[in-house]
Design a protein around this motif. Structure first.
Motif, PDB file in Angstrom:
ATOM      1  N   LYS A 340      50.163  46.470  13.318  1.00  0.00           N
ATOM      2  CA  LYS A 340      49.222  46.766  12.485  1.00  0.00           C
ATOM      3  C   LYS A 340      48.072  46.411  13.016  1.00  0.00           C
ATOM      4  O   LYS A 340      47.702  45.333  13.150  1.00  0.00           O
ATOM      5  N   THR A 341      46.672  47.399  12.839  1.00  0.00           N
ATOM      6  CA  THR A 341      45.417  46.805  13.113  1.00  0.00           C
ATOM      7  C   THR A 341      45.085  45.441  11.939  1.00  0.00           C
ATOM      8  O   THR A 341      43.989  44.874  12.558  1.00  0.00           O
ATOM      9  N   PHE A 342      45.517  45.696  10.864  1.00  0.00           N
ATOM     10  CA  PHE A 342      45.244  44.735   9.854  1.00  0.00           C
ATOM     11  C   PHE A 342      45.923  43.368  10.053  1.00  0.00           C
ATOM     12  O   PHE A 342      45.804  42.608   8.943  1.00  0.00           O
ATOM     13  N   PHE A 343      46.838  43.273  11.063  1.00  0.00           N
ATOM     14  CA  PHE A 343      47.743  42.152  11.086  1.00  0.00           C
ATOM     15  C   PHE A 343      46.803  41.005  11.222  1.00  0.00           C
ATOM     16  O   PHE A 343      47.176  39.691  10.796  1.00  0.00           O
ATOM     17  N   ARG A 344      45.645  41.095  11.917  1.00  0.00           N
ATOM     18  CA  ARG A 344      44.497  39.753  12.197  1.00  0.00           C
ATOM     19  C   ARG A 344      44.268  39.297  10.863  1.00  0.00           C
ATOM     20  O   ARG A 344      44.036  38.035  10.647  1.00  0.00           O
ATOM     21  N   ASN A 391      39.958  40.488  19.152  1.00  0.00           N
ATOM     22  CA  ASN A 391      39.326  40.954  20.615  1.00  0.00           C
ATOM     23  C   ASN A 391      40.226  42.142  21.214  1.00  0.00           C
ATOM     24  O   ASN A 391      39.401  43.048  21.604  1.00  0.00           O
ATOM     25  N   ASN A 392      41.401  42.172  21.033  1.00  0.00           N
ATOM     26  CA  ASN A 392      42.324  43.397  21.534  1.00  0.00           C
ATOM     27  C   ASN A 392      41.850  44.569  20.815  1.00  0.00           C
ATOM     28  O   ASN A 392      41.799  45.539  21.479  1.00  0.00           O
ATOM     29  N   TYR A 393      41.528  44.487  19.456  1.00  0.00           N
ATOM     30  CA  TYR A 393      41.259  45.722  18.973  1.00  0.00           C
ATOM     31  C   TYR A 393      39.923  46.155  19.287  1.00  0.00           C
ATOM     32  O   TYR A 393      39.833  47.360  19.277  1.00  0.00           O
ATOM     33  N   ILE A 394      38.834  45.293  19.407  1.00  0.00           N
ATOM     34  CA  ILE A 394      37.601  45.615  19.878  1.00  0.00           C
ATOM     35  C   ILE A 394      37.483  46.334  21.544  1.00  0.00           C
ATOM     36  O   ILE A 394      36.816  47.107  21.833  1.00  0.00           O
ATOM     37  N   ASN A 395      38.463  45.485  22.097  1.00  0.00           N
ATOM     38  CA  ASN A 395      38.533  45.957  23.880  1.00  0.00           C
ATOM     39  C   ASN A 395      39.303  47.434  23.629  1.00  0.00           C
ATOM     40  O   ASN A 395      38.840  48.534  24.432  1.00  0.00           O
ATOM     41  N   ALA A 396      40.239  47.757  22.805  1.00  0.00           N
ATOM     42  CA  ALA A 396      40.635  49.135  22.644  1.00  0.00           C
ATOM     43  C   ALA A 396      39.728  50.233  22.124  1.00  0.00           C
ATOM     44  O   ALA A 396      39.798  51.500  22.516  1.00  0.00           O
ATOM     45  N   LYS A 397      38.945  49.818  21.312  1.00  0.00           N
ATOM     46  CA  LYS A 397      37.944  50.557  20.713  1.00  0.00           C
ATOM     47  C   LYS A 397      36.999  51.133  21.984  1.00  0.00           C
ATOM     48  O   LYS A 397      36.478  52.162  22.168  1.00  0.00           O
ATOM     49  N   LYS A 398      36.567  49.967  22.869  1.00  0.00           N
ATOM     50  CA  LYS A 398      35.816  50.224  23.649  1.00  0.00           C
ATOM     51  C   LYS A 398      36.260  51.158  24.798  1.00  0.00           C
ATOM     52  O   LYS A 398      35.326  52.035  25.412  1.00  0.00           O
ATOM     53  N   ARG A 399      37.462  51.032  25.021  1.00  0.00           N
ATOM     54  CA  ARG A 399      38.158  51.921  26.219  1.00  0.00           C
ATOM     55  C   ARG A 399      38.232  53.416  25.663  1.00  0.00           C
ATOM     56  O   ARG A 399      38.416  54.216  26.559  1.00  0.00           O
TER      57      ARG A 399
END
Length: 400
Positions: A340-344, A391-399
């Motif tokens: 889940k995205t909120f796991f962080r 960071n993985n979430y931000i990178n996924a958003k950028k892609r």
């Protein structure tokens, strides 16, 4: 009837007859050479023997009787397991002294003897009391209030006729809380101290009674300066003199350099270095192995602490602050919400809880530096995982 039982019965008959004839003013031919002693065994090398052991030795040379009476857990693996549930049972057992000492000779543990300064009647009554305790029912055993030391104290106190034992010059730790006492007796056994402090919950901050805070070694120290005082103020020392080493061996007072603080401190530094290296190098698989290992360790510790605090009936184990740091919840949340995205936020929240406990360590007696270092290890990896997820979430958003 075996020879040991026969000898004891004979002595008890003599003691009973002796008490009757003493009242008549004639005790000719009765055994008067009874000797009572406290036996102190130096600390061993396991958690169960780490604080030493004590027993009461009774001798009657004219009758060739020499026994040690010792209180401990019933000797079975089931008893050791049931101890942690608070259902452990202990009992007095009796041994020929030479048989009793043989085990400690083989294990290279030093044994010392301190003669008790009791009257003849008190020694006779003590022997009769200990002998009756052998066939009695098992009673609850716990490491705080009912153990070999406290049972020896209670046995001696119960035969004093209108007399009390008065203590002086006691160590500060024996006048403080149970936690002060555990830390005091764990100076040379830091890993055992870490273990028992992990178990000891909110009751650790209570003072209890002095008799409950006498380990074998501290009992010897306390009785060396203690006095037996009667109703008119007459006094006599508890021991007739200094101790005599009857079995040479390791006295258990040497320190170990491999302490919890050293181990957890080294691991914390290693985890910090690994985490910094992870930022610059691709260590995904290695990081996964480290995190799975730490999560497994954390879960095992958490299950044990939760069991001791919420389920076990062992005195002193409830109300542990460490439940906040060590519990199965992180494993459950990881297995349920890791994708889940909120796991962080879950990871960051748990890292903050650990950080808060570390900050509160100097202000809460139950918390200590050893556990703070262990909490720091998990906090670093939780924070690192939270940052990686972000960071993985931000990178996924950028892609996208």
């Amino acid at each position: 009837m075996n020879i040991k039982t026969f000898n004891t019965v004979v002595l008890l008959l003599l003691l009973t007859f002796g008490s009757l004839t003493v009242e008549a003013g004639n005790d000719d031919g009765l055994p008067v050479d009874i000797k009572a002693s406290l036996i102190y065994v130096s600390p061993g090398y396991t958690a169960y023997t780490a604080y030493g052991h004590c027993a009461i030795r009774m001798q009657c040379p004219s009758q060739r009787l020499d026994y040690c009476f010792t209180y401990g857990l019933d000797d079975s693996s089931q008893s050791y397991v049931s101890f942690f549930s608070g259902k452990g049972k202990g009992r007095f057992s009796t041994f020929y002294t030479h048989d009793y000492l043989r085990e400690y000779k083989e294990n290279n543990r030093q044994v010392s003897e301190y003669e008790l300064n009791l009257s003849l009647d008190e020694k006779r009554n003590l022997w009769a009391l200990l002998d009756s305790g052998i066939s009695g029912e098992s009673i609850p055993y716990d490491y705080l209030k009912t153990n070999c030391s406290s049972m020896c104290v209670r046995a001696v106190e119960s035969v004093l006729d209108k007399e009390t034992i008065e203590y002086k010059d006691l160590p500060v730790a024996l006048l403080g809380t149970y936690r002060d006492f555990v830390r005091h007796i764990s100076v040379h056994k830091p890993w055992c101290g870490f273990f028992w402090n992990t178990i000891l919950g909110s009751e650790g901050e209570s003072k209890g009674s002095l008799e409950d805070k006498l380990s074998p070694a501290s009992l010897v120290d306390a009785w060396e300066d203690a006095l037996i005082v009667d109703s008119i103020g007459a006094i006599r020392p508890v021991f007739t003199g200094g101790g005599t080493v009857i079995v040479s061996g390791d006295d258990g007072t040497h320190d170990t350099p491999f302490t919890p603080a050293l181990m957890f401190g080294v691991l914390l530094v290693a985890v910090i270095v690994f985490t910094l290296a992870e930022r610059k190098c691709k260590l995904g698989r290695a990081a996964c192995v480290v995190d799975v290992t730490l999560l497994s360790l954390h879960t095992i510790i958490g299950l044990f602490i939760c069991y001791m605090s919420f389920i076990s009936d062992l005195p002193g184990a409830s109300g542990s602050w460490y439940v906040a740091a060590f519990n199965p919840m992180p494993l459950f949340l990881c297995l349920t919400y890791k994708n889940k995205t909120f796991f962080r936020y879950i990871l960051a929240g748990f890292a903050l809880i650990l950080l808060l406990l570390i900050i509160l360590t100097p202000f809460i007696p139950q918390l200590d530096a050893d556990h703070a270092l262990l909490e720091g290890i998990f906090a670093v990896r939780c924070a690192a995982r939270a940052i990686n997820c972000r960071n993985n979430y931000i990178n996924a958003k950028k892609r996208q």
